[in-house]
Structure formats: C-alpha cells, structure tokens
Write an enzyme that holds these catalytic residues in place. Structure first.
Site, short mmCIF file in Angstrom:
data_model
loop_
_atom_site.label_atom_id
_atom_site.label_comp_id
_atom_site.label_asym_id
_atom_site.label_seq_id
_atom_site.Cartn_x
_atom_site.Cartn_y
_atom_site.Cartn_z
N ASP A 21 0.83 -1.20 0.00
CA ASP A 21 0.00 0.00 0.00
C ASP A 21 0.87 1.26 0.00
OD1 ASP A 21 -2.36 1.43 0.02
OD2 ASP A 21 -2.59 1.36 2.20
N ASN A 69 -10.39 -2.68 -6.55
CA ASN A 69 -9.56 -1.81 -7.39
C ASN A 69 -10.16 -1.59 -8.78
OD1 ASN A 69 -6.38 -3.05 -6.07
ND2 ASN A 69 -7.63 -1.32 -5.43
#
Length: 248
Positions: A21, A69
C-alpha cells in the site's frame, strides 16, 4: 537497524503475505500521477521476493490488485494492467533463474486477455520451481474467495458429492483458492493503514500483523528483514497461555 545476522533462520514463517500500500501517496508526494507510484513499486517487489527466497520463506503472497480496485479510474486500471503484463514478461527469467514458482489467485477470468496469457505462460514456465512459490493475488478479495467456496460447496452438496455433516473447518479451507498452501504466519502492510482490506479473511485468523508507515515504493530488503525480526520476537499462542506454550 540490525542486520540479517540477527534473524533466527530456524524460525522463518513458511508463508508471508503482503499488502503493498502507498503507491499513490508516494507519487503524489513527488508531484507525479498515481501510475508513477505503481511503476516505482517494482523495485520493492523485486527486493521483497529476493529477500524472502533468500531467508527461506516457502510462500510469498502479494496483494497486487483487489476486486475493489476495479472501481478506480479507468485510465489507472488500464495502466496497471499494462504494467502487470510488462512486469511479468520482464521478471519471468529471474524467477526461473532463482527456481521460484509463480502462482496467481483471484477471479482471474476478469483480467484482460493479455494478462491472462502472460500469467498462464509464466506459471507454466516456472511450475518446476522449488525454492519458493510467489503468489499474486489479482482481482482477489477475501469475501469473493469465501463466496466462491460456498457456491462450490453448495454445488457438491446438491449433487451428493458432499454431505452437510462432513463440513469442517478443513473442508471449508479446501474450497478456498489457497487450499494448496499454509495459512500466512505473517502479514506485512505498508503505508501505516491498520486494516486488512478484504484480504485473505479466512486465512488470516491467527496471522501476526506487521504494519509500517513506510510507503510501498520505499520498501527494501532491510525492511523485510525487520518484519521477520518483529515476527520472531512474538509468542504465537493460538489461544493457549504462555505457560502451555513453554511446556509444549
């Protein structure tokens, strides 16, 4: 920061999972587009894979692209998919050289055909790798995994291949896409976010969590080593007391 000599080679987690991340924030801090962060993260992936294999990790699972996503801007998703194809093509020779087997988990049929082809080819070429298995979680989420497992179990019950009375925790685990690998003993998450983001929900039940504020593009071998050292300083009790662990 101490070095690799401080690591107990007899206490290496068999399976390490990583939530990579911070790419977007890393790029924003440098005045670049989010895709610049994704491109710059390749070095972090390479160093993490190399160090995991060097230390003796058997399975390394990288959360590369979640089902959520797909909701990102179309241009970013397209750039990510193109980057994925390019990276797999470029890194396959290195995986072969280091006897690393490539696998992928997730709803792979939703990936562009070009990604599916590159993945299939790379997995076929590296299938005899014995040093470590690198698992890419692509179009994956924990809830998707549990849902597909429930559907397959329901189908088997409906056709008589499985009786409800036979269902145990081991049965459920056998229907998950991770059925052929052990549950992760260590989860590394970069960027300081303190959540598991719908990743390996069943499998992380007793996983040690290691969270670092470092953004993923800056993650290097020494940071992976520090995560392993942190893991080794912990006591894994699985519901037992410290005294029970000592006696056993």
């Amino acid at each position: 920061m101490t070095g690799k000599a401080e690591i107990d080679t007899q206490n290496i987690p068999a399976h390490v999972a990583v939530i990579m991340d911070g790419n977007g924030r890393w790029a924003k801090q440098r005045g670049g587009l989010r895709v610049f962060g994704h491109q710059s993260a390749i070095t972090a992936v390479r160093e993490t894979v190399e160090e995991a294999a060097e230390l003796g990790v058997r399975f390394l699972t990288l959360y590369a692209f979640s089902t959520e996503n797909w909701n990102r801007p179309a241009l970013e998703v397209m750039a990510l998919m193109q980057l994925l194809v390019h990276t797999i093509r470029k890194e396959t020779a290195t995986l072969l050289k280091n006897s690393i087997r490539l696998e992928a988990i997730g709803d792979l049929a939703t990936l562009p055909k070009s990604c599916q082809r590159e993945l299939a080819e790379a997995m076929e070429l590296t299938k005899h790798g014995t040093r470590m298995t690198l698992v890419l979680a692509l179009s994956y989420s924990g809830r998707w995994d549990l849902t597909q497992a429930a559907k397959r179990m329901a189908d088997d019950v409906a056709t008589g291949r499985l009786q409800p009375s036979q269902v145990t925790e081991a049965t459920v685990a056998s229907y998950l896409v991770t059925a052929k690998m052990p549950d992760p003993e260590l989860l590394i998450r970069t960027s300081g976010e303190q959540r598991i983001s719908n990743f390996l929900l069943w499998q992380l039940a007793y996983t040690e969590l290691y969270i670092t504020d470092l953004l993923w593009p800056d993650f290097r071998k020494q940071h992976f080593q520090e995560a392993i050292r942190a893991y080794q300083r912990r006591e894994r009790r699985f519901g037992k007391t410290s005294e029970q662990i000592t006696v056993s």
